[in-house]
Design a protein around this motif. Structure first.
Motif, PDB file in Angstrom:
ATOM      1  N   LEU A 376     -22.646  -8.601 -28.029  1.00 53.10           N
ATOM      2  CA  LEU A 376     -21.994  -9.907 -27.988  1.00 53.10           C
ATOM      3  C   LEU A 376     -22.516 -10.643 -29.204  1.00 53.10           C
ATOM      4  CD1 LEU A 376     -20.103 -11.550 -26.101  1.00 53.10           C
ATOM      5  CD2 LEU A 376     -22.159 -12.505 -25.041  1.00 53.10           C
ATOM      6  N   ALA A 377     -21.702 -10.751 -30.267  1.00 53.93           N
ATOM      7  CA  ALA A 377     -22.214 -11.232 -31.567  1.00 53.93           C
ATOM      8  C   ALA A 377     -21.102 -11.909 -32.362  1.00 53.93           C
ATOM      9  CB  ALA A 377     -22.799 -10.064 -32.361  1.00 53.93           C
ATOM     10  N   PRO A 378     -20.898 -13.219 -32.140  1.00 55.43           N
ATOM     11  CA  PRO A 378     -19.882 -13.947 -32.912  1.00 55.43           C
ATOM     12  C   PRO A 378     -20.241 -14.016 -34.398  1.00 55.43           C
ATOM     13  CG  PRO A 378     -20.580 -15.186 -30.965  1.00 55.43           C
ATOM     14  CD  PRO A 378     -21.545 -14.059 -31.128  1.00 55.43           C
ATOM     15  N   ILE A 379     -19.191 -14.099 -35.228  1.00 48.72           N
ATOM     16  CA  ILE A 379     -19.346 -14.239 -36.681  1.00 48.72           C
ATOM     17  C   ILE A 379     -18.755 -15.568 -37.112  1.00 48.72           C
ATOM     18  CG2 ILE A 379     -18.554 -13.383 -38.926  1.00 48.72           C
ATOM     19  CD1 ILE A 379     -18.690 -10.573 -37.829  1.00 48.72           C
ATOM     20  N   VAL A 380     -19.497 -16.287 -37.947  1.00 47.98           N
ATOM     21  CA  VAL A 380     -19.013 -17.528 -38.553  1.00 47.98           C
ATOM     22  C   VAL A 380     -19.533 -17.553 -39.980  1.00 47.98           C
ATOM     23  CG1 VAL A 380     -20.979 -18.834 -37.660  1.00 47.98           C
ATOM     24  CG2 VAL A 380     -18.922 -20.043 -38.330  1.00 47.98           C
ATOM     25  N   GLY A 381     -18.720 -18.056 -40.896  1.00 49.58           N
ATOM     26  CA  GLY A 381     -19.184 -17.985 -42.283  1.00 49.58           C
ATOM     27  C   GLY A 381     -18.674 -19.087 -43.173  1.00 49.58           C
ATOM     28  N   HIS A 382     -19.447 -19.362 -44.222  1.00 51.21           N
ATOM     29  CA  HIS A 382     -19.016 -20.220 -45.321  1.00 51.21           C
ATOM     30  C   HIS A 382     -18.260 -19.298 -46.282  1.00 51.21           C
ATOM     31  CE1 HIS A 382     -21.864 -22.752 -43.367  1.00 51.21           C
ATOM     32  NE2 HIS A 382     -22.918 -22.129 -43.857  1.00 51.21           N
ATOM     33  N   ALA A 383     -17.037 -18.998 -45.902  1.00 45.21           N
ATOM     34  CA  ALA A 383     -16.334 -17.872 -46.512  1.00 45.21           C
ATOM     35  C   ALA A 383     -16.055 -18.079 -47.995  1.00 45.21           C
ATOM     36  CB  ALA A 383     -15.018 -17.624 -45.763  1.00 45.21           C
ATOM     37  N   GLY A 384     -15.920 -19.315 -48.430  1.00 39.80           N
ATOM     38  CA  GLY A 384     -15.647 -19.559 -49.841  1.00 39.80           C
ATOM     39  C   GLY A 384     -16.770 -19.129 -50.755  1.00 39.80           C
ATOM     40  N   ASP A 385     -17.981 -18.949 -50.194  1.00 44.32           N
ATOM     41  CA  ASP A 385     -19.131 -18.478 -50.965  1.00 44.32           C
ATOM     42  C   ASP A 385     -19.424 -17.001 -50.729  1.00 44.32           C
ATOM     43  OD1 ASP A 385     -19.719 -21.154 -51.840  1.00 44.32           O
ATOM     44  OD2 ASP A 385     -20.540 -21.526 -49.855  1.00 44.32           O
ATOM     45  N   GLY A 386     -18.655 -16.353 -49.846  1.00 40.09           N
ATOM     46  CA  GLY A 386     -18.977 -14.977 -49.481  1.00 40.09           C
ATOM     47  C   GLY A 386     -20.149 -14.882 -48.526  1.00 40.09           C
ATOM     48  N   ASN A 387     -20.487 -15.986 -47.865  1.00 42.36           N
ATOM     49  CA  ASN A 387     -21.661 -16.083 -46.989  1.00 42.36           C
ATOM     50  C   ASN A 387     -21.204 -16.125 -45.527  1.00 42.36           C
ATOM     51  OD1 ASN A 387     -24.089 -18.767 -46.421  1.00 42.36           O
ATOM     52  ND2 ASN A 387     -24.268 -16.607 -45.950  1.00 42.36           N
ATOM     53  N   PHE A 388     -21.759 -15.238 -44.692  1.00 46.17           N
ATOM     54  CA  PHE A 388     -21.415 -15.328 -43.273  1.00 46.17           C
ATOM     55  C   PHE A 388     -22.639 -15.063 -42.408  1.00 46.17           C
ATOM     56  CE2 PHE A 388     -20.612 -10.872 -44.276  1.00 46.17           C
ATOM     57  CZ  PHE A 388     -21.058 -10.171 -43.152  1.00 46.17           C
ATOM     58  N   HIS A 389     -22.556 -15.578 -41.164  1.00 42.31           N
ATOM     59  CA  HIS A 389     -23.643 -15.517 -40.205  1.00 42.31           C
ATOM     60  C   HIS A 389     -23.215 -14.701 -38.993  1.00 42.31           C
ATOM     61  CE1 HIS A 389     -25.560 -19.150 -42.113  1.00 42.31           C
ATOM     62  NE2 HIS A 389     -24.309 -19.301 -42.485  1.00 42.31           N
ATOM     63  N   VAL A 390     -24.151 -14.003 -38.420  1.00 47.95           N
ATOM     64  CA  VAL A 390     -23.935 -13.291 -37.160  1.00 47.95           C
ATOM     65  C   VAL A 390     -25.005 -13.752 -36.179  1.00 47.95           C
ATOM     66  CG1 VAL A 390     -23.670 -11.058 -36.027  1.00 47.95           C
ATOM     67  CG2 VAL A 390     -23.114 -11.278 -38.466  1.00 47.95           C
ATOM     68  N   LEU A 391     -24.579 -14.146 -34.994  1.00 46.66           N
ATOM     69  CA  LEU A 391     -25.527 -14.505 -33.939  1.00 46.66           C
ATOM     70  C   LEU A 391     -25.453 -13.422 -32.867  1.00 46.66           C
ATOM     71  CD1 LEU A 391     -27.544 -16.446 -32.633  1.00 46.66           C
ATOM     72  CD2 LEU A 391     -25.605 -17.605 -31.557  1.00 46.66           C
ATOM     73  N   VAL A 392     -26.489 -12.588 -32.809  1.00 44.28           N
ATOM     74  CA  VAL A 392     -26.526 -11.487 -31.843  1.00 44.28           C
ATOM     75  C   VAL A 392     -27.245 -11.965 -30.589  1.00 44.28           C
ATOM     76  CG1 VAL A 392     -27.094  -9.065 -31.486  1.00 44.28           C
ATOM     77  CG2 VAL A 392     -26.717  -9.913 -33.813  1.00 44.28           C
ATOM     78  N   LEU A 393     -26.565 -11.872 -29.449  1.00 44.80           N
ATOM     79  CA  LEU A 393     -27.162 -12.248 -28.163  1.00 44.80           C
ATOM     80  C   LEU A 393     -27.730 -10.990 -27.511  1.00 44.80           C
ATOM     81  CD1 LEU A 393     -24.326 -14.657 -26.985  1.00 44.80           C
ATOM     82  CD2 LEU A 393     -26.459 -15.229 -28.149  1.00 44.80           C
ATOM     83  N   ALA A 407     -32.427  -3.020 -35.766  1.00 43.76           N
ATOM     84  CA  ALA A 407     -31.792  -1.967 -36.563  1.00 43.76           C
ATOM     85  C   ALA A 407     -30.444  -2.453 -37.102  1.00 43.76           C
ATOM     86  CB  ALA A 407     -31.601  -0.714 -35.711  1.00 43.76           C
ATOM     87  N   PHE A 408     -29.725  -3.218 -36.290  1.00 37.90           N
ATOM     88  CA  PHE A 408     -28.441  -3.770 -36.728  1.00 37.90           C
ATOM     89  C   PHE A 408     -28.641  -4.726 -37.909  1.00 37.90           C
ATOM     90  CE2 PHE A 408     -25.783  -7.603 -36.522  1.00 37.90           C
ATOM     91  CZ  PHE A 408     -24.544  -7.059 -36.834  1.00 37.90           C
ATOM     92  N   THR A 409     -29.632  -5.625 -37.816  1.00 35.05           N
ATOM     93  CA  THR A 409     -29.854  -6.573 -38.913  1.00 35.05           C
ATOM     94  C   THR A 409     -30.296  -5.853 -40.180  1.00 35.05           C
ATOM     95  OG1 THR A 409     -32.144  -7.025 -38.226  1.00 35.05           O
ATOM     96  CG2 THR A 409     -30.427  -8.436 -37.316  1.00 35.05           C
ATOM     97  N   GLU A 410     -31.024  -4.760 -40.007  1.00 33.70           N
ATOM     98  CA  GLU A 410     -31.417  -3.981 -41.188  1.00 33.70           C
ATOM     99  C   GLU A 410     -30.196  -3.350 -41.843  1.00 33.70           C
ATOM    100  OE1 GLU A 410     -34.842  -0.802 -42.549  1.00 33.70           O
ATOM    101  OE2 GLU A 410     -34.938  -1.794 -40.603  1.00 33.70           O
ATOM    102  N   ARG A 411     -29.279  -2.828 -41.021  1.00 32.68           N
ATOM    103  CA  ARG A 411     -28.049  -2.254 -41.582  1.00 32.68           C
ATOM    104  C   ARG A 411     -27.204  -3.338 -42.250  1.00 32.68           C
ATOM    105  NH1 ARG A 411     -28.091   0.363 -36.562  1.00 32.68           N
ATOM    106  NH2 ARG A 411     -26.384  -0.924 -35.747  1.00 32.68           N
TER     107      ARG A 411
END
Length: 469
Positions: A376-393, A407-411
């Motif tokens: 369960l991991a929504p994605i939100v991003g400042h897409a105009g900069d190529g920057n995005f965030h993932v919040l893994v629950l 391991a996921f964050t390392e990948r």
């Protein structure tokens, strides 16, 4: 970084005892050693375990900061700066104990020069308070990381946020600093001129140093005129790839969008539930344009045409200030909306940034990774900069869950680096991303260590962050 890598550093018990006694005598009730205060100043939205300081001192002036630094330097005791405490990579943890310097009460706007479009503030001023102060001048400070962060903390972590695609990040908007260095001297890194070729760029050195080189005591900021007109809207897309490609095309065509934020379908579901909205639960872009009436109308039409080419059938546009405020409040509440999807789970918030042309590839591969893991991991991003965030629950009590998430964050970081991106667009390194910094910059790390050792030979400023000595 794995949880097991976050270890307590060596403690200077004799020095700590001397410093605690001296600060208690000098500051009285403005120096606190109670557990509640110490826990509050080690707590953040990071999933990393809190490491408590030995005391918290609430400062009111640069002179007090100098006295504290001299005292701690004499006894070789660590110092950790504290703004609003919103760090995401353990930046406020006291890995070796020490003294937390809280800048909350250093919250004055020292100067505003409307004719020069700049101001100087103390580090405890928050971005929202600054913009309230500036409102009657017709100016505003554009950096908006979402949280009501302190300006000093924003400078220390090189913050950016939703407006960065038009107005840049903190490194573009800080003109000068005053900083207390390890010998207790307060230095000025630059004058107020908009450009200079005078010596090393010390301002950029301290912006983003995460408090490891000194304590910032004032910040001179670039300001912007409040736009004549602001328009914005929301548009959904058939797929995340379509949404990303709409962003890429918008940026490549030079349309001066002020904000362009990407939310995946899971994030939209969370925002609808948390903020009581009714948007379709599909990959969605939130956009905003600044300028004159004619310019904003033109930009919105151009964007609408691009969005339609990539499958958007309903671009909901508004110039109503109240509607826009509601829209962006929902976007800024995305973190808490995501946590509300599973309140019993912990959350690991991580970010990467890639060249804009690789955004669609990186997001698509990350979504596939999330699906394969069943997160369960929504994605939100400042897409105009190529920057995005993932919040893994995840269940932080489960060793298996923790290992899978790490391991996921390392990948994710490896994926961004393979695309010539960075392991963090705006969260910083702190404790959480040390190993990824090594992978990203490699041979440059010894140069960073040399700077640290030259400016802070006893390693008193925020030790155990960014890299190990």
């Amino acid at each position: 970084m794995a949880l097991k890598d976050v270890i307590d550093g060596p403690r200077n018990e004799i020095g700590l005892s001397e410093v605690v006694q001296a600060l208690s005598a000098q500051f009285g009730e403005r120096f606190q050693t109670g557990k509640a205060h110490r826990e509050q100043h080690a707590h953040s939205t990071s999933y990393l375990p809190a490491q408590l300081p030995d005391g918290v001192v609430f400062v009111e002036s640069g002179k007090e900061v100098q006295a504290i630094v001299r005292l701690c330097a004499h006894h070789k005791v660590p110092i950790i700066g504290f703004g609003a405490g919103t760090s995401l990579e353990g930046q406020v943890n006291a890995a070796s104990g020490g003294i937390c310097v809280d800048f909350t009460w250093m919250n004055k706007v020292l100067r505003v020069s409307p004719e020069d479009l700049d101001c100087t503030v103390e580090p405890g001023v928050t971005r929202e308070a600054l913009n309230v102060y500036l409102r009657d001048t017709g100016l505003f400070f554009p950096i908006d990381p979402g949280a009501n962060a302190s300006i000093g903390g924003m400078a220390s972590t090189r913050a950016s946020g939703t407006n960065a695609v038009r107005y840049g990040t903190m490194k573009d908007n800080v003109l000068a600093l005053t900083v207390v260095t390890a010998n207790g001297e307060e230095i000025t890194t630059a004058q107020r001129a908009r450009k200079s070729s005078a010596g090393y760029d010390l301002t950029r050195l301290f912006v983003g140093a995460e408090g490891t080189l000194g304590l910032i005591t004032s910040i001179t900021l670039r300001l912007q005129g409040i736009p004549e007109k602001i328009g914005g809207g929301v548009c959904g897309f058939p797929s995340l790839e379509d949404a990303c490609n709409a962003v890429i095309t918008t940026i490549q065509l030079g349309i001066p969008v002020a904000r362009i934020e990407l939310l995946d379908q899971m994030q939209m579901r969370a925002c609808n539930a948390y903020s009581k909205l009714t948007y379709p639960e599909q990959p969605t872009l939130f956009v905003e344009f600044h300028g004159t009436d004619e310019a904003v109308a033109l930009y919105s039409r151009q964007f609408a045409a691009i969005a339609a080419d990539f499958g958007c059938t309903d671009f909901r546009y508004t110039e109503d200030a109240e509607e826009r405020a509601q829209l962006w409040k929902a976007r800024h509440n995305a973190y808490w909306a995501s946590r509300a999807l599973a309140p019993h789970l912990a959350g690991l918030s991580t970010d990467v940034c890639v060249p804009i042309s690789r955004l669609a590839d990186c997001v698509a591969e990350t979504q596939a990774d999330i699906a394969a893991e069943g997160f369960l991991a929504p994605i939100v991003g400042h897409a105009g900069d190529g920057n995005f965030h993932v919040l893994v629950l995840f269940d932080d009590k489960s060793e298996e869950d923790v290992a899978r998430v790490e391991a996921f964050t390392e990948r994710l970081s490896a994926r961004a680096l393979a695309m010539q991106g960075t392991c963090t667009g705006e969260h910083g390194i702190g404790q959480g991303k040390m190993r990824y910094l090594e992978a990203e910059l490699g041979a440059a790390i010894p140069a960073m260590r040399a700077v640290k050792q030259a400016l802070d030979p006893d390693n008193i400023f925020n030790p155990g962050k960014i890299f190990r000595l």
